[in-house]
Design a protein around this motif. Structure first.
Motif, short mmCIF file in Angstrom:
data_model
loop_
_atom_site.label_atom_id
_atom_site.label_comp_id
_atom_site.label_asym_id
_atom_site.label_seq_id
_atom_site.Cartn_x
_atom_site.Cartn_y
_atom_site.Cartn_z
N ARG A 30 5.41 5.83 9.16
CA ARG A 30 6.10 4.65 7.62
C ARG A 30 6.22 3.49 8.96
O ARG A 30 6.47 2.43 7.71
CB ARG A 30 6.34 5.18 6.87
N ARG A 54 3.05 -0.97 5.41
CA ARG A 54 3.82 -1.29 3.96
C ARG A 54 1.90 -2.09 4.23
O ARG A 54 2.76 -2.92 2.94
CB ARG A 54 4.72 -1.90 3.90
N ASP A 74 -0.81 5.20 3.69
CA ASP A 74 0.14 5.54 3.80
C ASP A 74 0.64 6.90 3.17
O ASP A 74 1.41 7.76 3.67
CB ASP A 74 1.86 4.32 3.75
#
Length: 123
Positions: A30, A54, A74
Motif C-alpha cells: 500500500r 493509490r 490495491d
C-alpha cells in the motif's frame, strides 16, 4: 519479504494485445510505488511503466507511450499492464517490482526480481 509472480505473457502477432498481471506479496504494497520492466535478449533490463501508490500518478517510457496502460488493484495487491499495438521490438521478458524514483526513471526498490513472463511479438 517480497514475492512477485508475473503472468500473462505469450506469443502474439504485431499489432496484437496482451495483458500482463503481477501478484505481489509484499508487506508494504500500500505504500510502494510499482513498475514494470523488461529485458530483451542481449540487452539490459529497462523500465517500462510505473504507478505510484493509490494510483496518484502513472508514467511511461517513451517507447510504450500511448500503447501500454499500467494499473493496480490495491485490494488484491495486483499490478497489471495492458499492452496494445505490440511491435516485434516489444519482445522481452517482463518483470514487475516495487520501485523508487531515480532521476527521470525508476529503479527496483528492494533489489528483488520475480521470474518474469515472456512476451514474444512476431512480425
Amino acid at each position: 519479504q517480497v514475492r512477485l509472480a508475473e503472468s500473462g505473457g505469450g506469443w502474439v502477432q504485431a499489432g496484437g494485445s496482451l495483458r500482463l498481471s503481477c501478484d505481489a506479496s509484499t508487506s508494504t504494497w500500500r505504500v510502494d510505488d510499482m513498475a514494470w520492466f523488461r529485458q530483451a535478449p542481449g540487452k539490459e533490463r529497462e523500465w517500462v511503466a510505473a504507478i505510484t501508490r493509490r494510483t496518484i500518478l502513472k508514467s511511461y517510457a517513451d517507447f510504450v507511450m500511448g500503447r501500454f496502460t499500467i494499473s493496480r488493484d490495491d485490494t488484491a495487491s495486483t499490478l497489471s499492464l495492458q499492452m496494445n499495438s505490440l511491435k516485434p521490438e516489444d519482445t522481452a521478458i517482463y518483470y514487475c517490482a516495487p520501485v523508487r524514483k531515480y532521476g527521470t526513471t525508476w529503479i527496483n526498490k528492494y533489489g528483488y526480481w520475480g521470474q518474469g513472463t515472456q512476451v514474444t511479438v512476431s512480425a
